[in-house]
Design a protein around this motif. Sequence first.
Motif, PDB file in Angstrom:
ATOM      1  N   TYR A 141      27.907  32.762  64.889  1.00 51.29           N
ATOM      2  CA  TYR A 141      28.150  31.804  65.878  1.00 51.29           C
ATOM      3  C   TYR A 141      28.272  32.202  67.300  1.00 51.29           C
ATOM      4  CZ  TYR A 141      27.873  27.521  62.960  1.00 51.29           C
ATOM      5  OH  TYR A 141      27.338  26.360  62.181  1.00 51.29           O
ATOM      6  N   GLU A 142      29.345  33.193  67.199  1.00 47.56           N
ATOM      7  CA  GLU A 142      29.963  33.744  68.485  1.00 47.56           C
ATOM      8  C   GLU A 142      28.675  34.333  69.457  1.00 47.56           C
ATOM      9  OE1 GLU A 142      33.085  33.770  69.070  1.00 47.56           O
ATOM     10  OE2 GLU A 142      33.191  34.939  70.905  1.00 47.56           O
ATOM     11  N   THR A 143      27.911  35.266  68.738  1.00 46.99           N
ATOM     12  CA  THR A 143      26.843  35.710  69.370  1.00 46.99           C
ATOM     13  C   THR A 143      25.588  34.906  69.871  1.00 46.99           C
ATOM     14  OG1 THR A 143      27.177  37.471  67.569  1.00 46.99           O
ATOM     15  CG2 THR A 143      25.235  38.007  69.410  1.00 46.99           C
ATOM     16  N   VAL A 144      25.246  34.105  69.137  1.00 48.76           N
ATOM     17  CA  VAL A 144      24.152  33.378  69.442  1.00 48.76           C
ATOM     18  C   VAL A 144      24.529  31.914  70.260  1.00 48.76           C
ATOM     19  CG1 VAL A 144      22.569  31.559  68.392  1.00 48.76           C
ATOM     20  CG2 VAL A 144      22.938  33.618  67.349  1.00 48.76           C
ATOM     21  N   ILE A 145      25.682  31.363  70.163  1.00 50.31           N
ATOM     22  CA  ILE A 145      26.245  30.346  71.064  1.00 50.31           C
ATOM     23  C   ILE A 145      26.613  30.665  72.404  1.00 50.31           C
ATOM     24  CG2 ILE A 145      27.908  28.290  71.617  1.00 50.31           C
ATOM     25  CD1 ILE A 145      27.348  27.572  68.543  1.00 50.31           C
ATOM     26  N   ASN A 146      27.306  32.082  72.343  1.00 52.57           N
ATOM     27  CA  ASN A 146      27.550  32.544  73.698  1.00 52.57           C
ATOM     28  C   ASN A 146      26.421  32.829  74.589  1.00 52.57           C
ATOM     29  OD1 ASN A 146      30.201  32.483  73.033  1.00 52.57           O
ATOM     30  ND2 ASN A 146      30.471  34.666  73.005  1.00 52.57           N
ATOM     31  N   LYS A 147      25.231  33.145  73.963  1.00 52.02           N
ATOM     32  CA  LYS A 147      24.054  33.437  74.545  1.00 52.02           C
ATOM     33  C   LYS A 147      23.671  32.103  75.605  1.00 52.02           C
ATOM     34  CE  LYS A 147      19.830  33.240  72.966  1.00 52.02           C
ATOM     35  NZ  LYS A 147      18.755  33.471  72.107  1.00 52.02           N
ATOM     36  N   TYR A 148      23.598  31.023  74.646  1.00 50.88           N
ATOM     37  CA  TYR A 148      23.177  29.742  75.341  1.00 50.88           C
ATOM     38  C   TYR A 148      24.156  29.310  76.288  1.00 50.88           C
ATOM     39  CZ  TYR A 148      19.580  29.280  71.937  1.00 50.88           C
ATOM     40  OH  TYR A 148      18.221  29.488  71.258  1.00 50.88           O
ATOM     41  N   GLU A 171      18.208  31.620  64.424  1.00 51.14           N
ATOM     42  CA  GLU A 171      18.852  32.800  65.099  1.00 51.14           C
ATOM     43  C   GLU A 171      20.238  33.433  64.348  1.00 51.14           C
ATOM     44  OE1 GLU A 171      19.163  32.634  69.698  1.00 51.14           O
ATOM     45  OE2 GLU A 171      17.611  31.116  69.504  1.00 51.14           O
ATOM     46  N   ILE A 172      20.965  32.437  64.061  1.00 47.21           N
ATOM     47  CA  ILE A 172      21.982  32.917  63.417  1.00 47.21           C
ATOM     48  C   ILE A 172      21.745  33.536  61.918  1.00 47.21           C
ATOM     49  CG2 ILE A 172      24.287  31.865  62.125  1.00 47.21           C
ATOM     50  CD1 ILE A 172      24.280  29.935  64.328  1.00 47.21           C
ATOM     51  N   PHE A 173      20.858  32.950  61.186  1.00 49.80           N
ATOM     52  CA  PHE A 173      20.304  33.498  60.053  1.00 49.80           C
ATOM     53  C   PHE A 173      19.856  35.020  60.272  1.00 49.80           C
ATOM     54  CE2 PHE A 173      19.449  29.998  56.744  1.00 49.80           C
ATOM     55  CZ  PHE A 173      20.778  29.619  56.982  1.00 49.80           C
ATOM     56  N   GLN A 174      19.155  35.355  61.409  1.00 52.79           N
ATOM     57  CA  GLN A 174      18.886  36.856  61.651  1.00 52.79           C
ATOM     58  C   GLN A 174      20.051  37.544  61.737  1.00 52.79           C
ATOM     59  OE1 GLN A 174      16.531  36.533  65.382  1.00 52.79           O
ATOM     60  NE2 GLN A 174      14.771  35.473  64.223  1.00 52.79           N
ATOM     61  N   LEU A 224      24.445  21.004  66.396  1.00 52.59           N
ATOM     62  CA  LEU A 224      24.927  21.705  65.203  1.00 52.59           C
ATOM     63  C   LEU A 224      23.514  21.918  64.348  1.00 52.59           C
ATOM     64  CD1 LEU A 224      27.462  22.965  63.803  1.00 52.59           C
ATOM     65  CD2 LEU A 224      28.131  20.995  63.212  1.00 52.59           C
ATOM     66  N   MET A 225      22.975  21.007  64.194  1.00 51.99           N
ATOM     67  CA  MET A 225      21.688  20.726  63.259  1.00 51.99           C
ATOM     68  C   MET A 225      20.527  21.594  63.855  1.00 51.99           C
ATOM     69  SD  MET A 225      22.450  17.213  61.414  1.00 51.99           S
ATOM     70  CE  MET A 225      21.234  16.347  62.383  1.00 51.99           C
ATOM     71  N   ASP A 226      20.578  22.007  65.095  1.00 56.89           N
ATOM     72  CA  ASP A 226      19.479  22.535  65.645  1.00 56.89           C
ATOM     73  C   ASP A 226      18.713  23.615  65.230  1.00 56.89           C
ATOM     74  OD1 ASP A 226      17.865  22.619  68.257  1.00 56.89           O
ATOM     75  OD2 ASP A 226      18.573  24.677  67.976  1.00 56.89           O
ATOM     76  N   THR A 227      17.235  23.390  64.507  1.00 56.83           N
ATOM     77  CA  THR A 227      17.090  24.633  63.601  1.00 56.83           C
ATOM     78  C   THR A 227      16.600  25.909  64.350  1.00 56.83           C
ATOM     79  OG1 THR A 227      14.893  23.596  64.009  1.00 56.83           O
ATOM     80  CG2 THR A 227      16.047  23.093  61.902  1.00 56.83           C
ATOM     81  N   VAL A 228      16.397  25.797  65.704  1.00 55.01           N
ATOM     82  CA  VAL A 228      16.149  27.216  66.295  1.00 55.01           C
ATOM     83  C   VAL A 228      17.457  28.076  66.222  1.00 55.01           C
ATOM     84  CG1 VAL A 228      15.599  28.234  68.596  1.00 55.01           C
ATOM     85  CG2 VAL A 228      14.543  25.706  67.857  1.00 55.01           C
ATOM     86  N   MET A 229      18.616  27.318  66.607  1.00 55.71           N
ATOM     87  CA  MET A 229      19.719  27.999  66.626  1.00 55.71           C
ATOM     88  C   MET A 229      19.973  28.564  65.285  1.00 55.71           C
ATOM     89  SD  MET A 229      22.820  26.894  68.744  1.00 55.71           S
ATOM     90  CE  MET A 229      23.938  25.861  67.737  1.00 55.71           C
ATOM     91  N   GLU A 230      19.930  27.820  64.231  1.00 58.80           N
ATOM     92  CA  GLU A 230      20.152  28.289  62.843  1.00 58.80           C
ATOM     93  C   GLU A 230      19.388  29.398  62.476  1.00 58.80           C
ATOM     94  OE1 GLU A 230      21.205  25.462  60.120  1.00 58.80           O
ATOM     95  OE2 GLU A 230      19.023  26.080  58.693  1.00 58.80           O
TER      96      GLU A 230
END
Length: 555
Positions: free
Chosen positions: A101-108, A86-89, A78-84
Motif C-alpha cells: 500500500y505504502e509504495t504503490v499509493i505513494n507513487k500515485y 501493482e500491490i500484488f506484485q 480502493l477497488m481499482d484493479t490496476v492498483m491491486e
Amino acid sequence: MLKGIKASDGIAIGVAKWIKEVEIEIIEMSFISVEDEKSRYLKAKEQGIIRLEKLKAETAEKVGSYEAEVFEAHKQLLMDTVMEKEIFQYLEKGHTTEFGYETVINKYIKMFEQMDNAYMRERALDLKDIKMNQIRILNNVEDNSPSLSEDMILVTYDLTPSETVKINKAHTLGFITEIGGETSHSAIIARTMGIPAIVGVGKTLEHIKDGDELILDGLKGEIHINPDKDLKASYQEILKTLSDEKASLESYKNQASVTLDGQVIEIACNIASVEDMPYVLESSADGIGLFRSEFLYMNRDHYPSEEEQFEAYKAVLEQMAPKPVTIRTMDVGGDKAVPYMQLEEEMNPFLGFRAIRICLEDQDMFRTQLRALLRASKYGRLRIMFPMIASLEELLEAKAILEAVSAEVPNASYELGIMIEIPAAAMIADLLAEHVDFFSIGTNDLIQYTTAVDRMNAKVSKLYSPYHPAFIRLLDRIISAGNAAGIEVGMCGNVAGKPDFIPLLLNMGLKEFSMSPDMVLKARKIVNHHQLNKEQVKEIYQLKNIEEVKAFLNI
Ligand code: PEP
Ligand code: MG
C-alpha cells in the motif's frame, strides 16, 4: 496576522488546538507467505469498503449527499484493479501488504502532487486518506478522528475528508490547515456543515501554538493570533451581528418572495440528488431551480436505468409539488468524469465533448433520460432544461427529440428551458427565446467562457471574476432578451446566491434565483426589501473595470 484561502464563511473566536498527524504504530509484521498476505489484503479491502459505505451513509445524513460522494470515490479507488495488481506484485516479491500500500499509493500521491491543476493536486490527499485507513485496518488501529472535548479552533497540517466529517461539530469553532485549497473536499464539507475554515496557510501556520487565542475570519481569510482587546471586542461585535442576523432570518421562512414594488420572485435551490431534499424543504424555497441530474450517472460502473431515474425524479417532484422543479438533462464532461462512458481524454475538456453534445450523439441514452423525466412529470410541476446550448440548431435538435419521446408518453406535461452559459447563446438569446419557456443563466460556466479563465485552475483563479464589465453586460443582454420575448429568466450559477449581486439582478429583471439551501432566507430578505431601480442598470454601463464594478456594488 496570518493569511490563507477562504474555505468556509463565518467568524470564530477561540483557543487553538493543534492536531498533529498521529503516527500509526505499525506492529512489525513479518512476511509469512504470499497466500497469507493476499488474504490479509483481501480482508482489509473488504473491511475498507464496509467502512467507506458506512461513512458515506453517515455523511449523507449529517452533511449531504453531494459531500458523501467523496467516500464513494474513495471506494472506487480502493477497488481499482490496476492498483491491486501493482500491490500484488509486491506481495509476490515477499513484501507485506502495508509495504505494498505504502509504495504503490505513494507513487500515485507523488504523481498527483506534481500536477498543474489545483483540483487534481488536492486529490493526493484523498489517496493519502485511503492509504492511512487501510494501514489502520490492517493493524486494528482506530480511525484518527480529531475529537475535541471543549470549544476550540482546530489547527492542523490538513484534514482528510474522513477526518473532516468526523469532527465534533459541537466543539469545533473552526479549522485552519497548512495545505489545501478552495476545492479540497474538506473545504466543501466545512461549507455545508457551516464551520468557518481557512486552508492553505502554508508554513507560517507554525506561528500558532497550542492554547493561543485566535480570531479566525473566514470572510477575509485572516487569522489573528493573540489579538489585543480592541480587535477582539470589534470581532465579538461582528459575531453578535452575524448571529442576530441569522436569528432574524427565521421570520422569512414560509413567506412569499415579493419585492416592495410587488414583483413575485422565485427563490429556488440547487440539488444534486434526492438526499438533498430535507435541506430544501427546511429552507422553504419556492422551487428547485437546478437538479444536476448527472450525479445519477456518476460514481458507479453502469448507466442508471430508466426506472432508477424515474424513481429519483418522481421523488423530487412529489416532495416539491406544487412548486416547480427544474431538472437539467445530463451534464457529464468538463470536470465531471464518468469512466464507464469511455469518453476520450481531451486537451480542453471544458471546451470539448460535454453535456448536450454527448446527448445528441448518444441519443438512446438521451431518450432514456427524457422518458424517465416525462413519466415522472405527472407527480409535480416539471421543467426540463438543456445544458451547454451554443446554437439554435442544437436547441431545435434536442427539442425535436424531446417532442418525439413526449408523444409516446401519455399525459406528459412540462415546460422547456435552456441554460445560458456560453457567450454564443447569450448573443443569440433573442433567437433562442422563441423556442423555449425559460432561460436559466449558468454563471459558473458563463464567466469562464467569457473571460477565458478555467474555473478549476488555481493559477488563474484571480482572473475569474463575476465583476468583469463584459460579464455584467452579458447578463443584462440575456435578461432583456428573455423579458422582451415574454419568457422567464432565472439564474442557477453561484452568482445567484451572492447577496451583493441580488439587487442588481432584480433591477435587470431577473425573476428566479437558484442557490444552495442555506442562502434561501438571506436572499428572500433582500428581495422583500427591494425597490426596483432601473437607473442602476444604465449606470453600470459606464463602469470600465472590475474595481469600478466592485466599488459600485459596495464590495
Ligand atoms: C453553471 O455553469 O453556472 C452551472 C450552474 O452549471 P455547473 O456548475 O453544473 O456547470
Ligand atoms: Mg454549467
